[in-house]
Write an enzyme that holds these catalytic residues in place. Structure first.
Site, short mmCIF file in Angstrom:
data_model
loop_
_atom_site.label_atom_id
_atom_site.label_comp_id
_atom_site.label_asym_id
_atom_site.label_seq_id
_atom_site.Cartn_x
_atom_site.Cartn_y
_atom_site.Cartn_z
N HIS A 198 -8.35 1.62 -5.90
CA HIS A 198 -7.57 0.87 -4.99
C HIS A 198 -6.32 1.15 -5.18
O HIS A 198 -5.75 1.18 -6.49
CB HIS A 198 -7.96 -0.70 -5.64
CG HIS A 198 -9.35 -0.80 -5.25
ND1 HIS A 198 -10.01 -1.23 -3.99
CD2 HIS A 198 -10.34 -1.10 -6.28
CE1 HIS A 198 -11.21 -1.52 -4.07
NE2 HIS A 198 -11.43 -1.46 -5.68
N TYR B 155 0.99 -1.25 -0.01
CA TYR B 155 0.19 0.09 -0.13
C TYR B 155 0.97 1.37 -0.10
O TYR B 155 0.21 2.37 -0.07
CB TYR B 155 -1.09 -0.07 1.16
CG TYR B 155 -1.91 -1.25 1.13
CD1 TYR B 155 -2.91 -1.10 0.19
CD2 TYR B 155 -1.70 -2.23 2.13
CE1 TYR B 155 -3.68 -2.44 0.31
CE2 TYR B 155 -2.70 -3.23 2.08
CZ TYR B 155 -3.66 -3.58 1.17
OH TYR B 155 -4.42 -4.36 1.04
N ARG C 186 -10.00 -11.21 -4.05
CA ARG C 186 -9.99 -9.31 -4.45
C ARG C 186 -10.63 -9.13 -5.72
O ARG C 186 -10.74 -7.87 -6.03
CB ARG C 186 -8.66 -8.94 -4.06
CG ARG C 186 -8.26 -9.10 -2.51
CD ARG C 186 -6.91 -8.57 -2.31
NE ARG C 186 -6.45 -8.75 -0.84
CZ ARG C 186 -6.85 -8.30 0.19
NH1 ARG C 186 -7.65 -7.41 0.18
NH2 ARG C 186 -6.28 -8.59 1.31
#
Length: 153
Positions: free
Chosen positions: A106, A29, A117
């Site tokens: 995302h 991330y 996912r």
């Protein structure tokens, strides 16, 4: 866009665990915190003649309430639903009711990760989907919405 007295507002919604940005799996991330991300969104929005109303919650109902608020007073919505992407029909239904464009975002490429996912309840009701561009994805989403908002007005 030129500066306006009351610039169009864009709701930026971040779902569960996004308050842990910069600390949770930085290899996936990134290292920017949520505060850095929101500041960046506000800066880019200002350059585009927009204003950002940013929200984050780990609670589904709070996110749905924020989306309901966007029914009036917002020109568009950017949403990173986090794990609710794959589980929340209720969030999907709230987004489907909006009369404004919605961009699902995302940070990671969800299609290159675990199989679960790859399914999104949000994508079918989103105007656009951006995945895997990291925090730059939010810049792209704001630029997309700025163009859409200008075309509508």
């Amino acid at each position: 866009m030129s500066p306006q007295a009351n610039p169009p507002r864009v709701l930026v919604v971040n779902g569960p665990n996004l308050d842990l940005l910069g600390r949770r799996e930085p290899e996936v991330y990134g290292t920017d915190t949520l505060d850095v991300l929101v500041d960046r969104c506000r800066r880019v929005a200002g350059e585009l003649g927009l204003e950002v109303d940013a929200r984050q919650s780990n609670h589904e109902g709070v996110l749905i309430d924020a989306v309901h608020e966007a029914m009036t007073g917002h020109g568009g919505v950017i949403i990173n639903p986090g794990g609710y992407t794959h589980t929340s029909v209720a969030l999907r239904d709230a987004l489907a009711a909006l009369p404004v464009p919605v961009v699902e975002i995302h940070l990671s490429n969800v299609h290159a990760r675990e199989a679960f996912r790859s399914h999104s309840y949000v994508s079918p009701v989103a105007t656009a989907v951006i995945a895997g561009a990291g925090v730059t994805g939010y810049d792209l989403a704001l630029r997309f919405l700025a163009e859409r908002i200008v075309r509508r007005t």
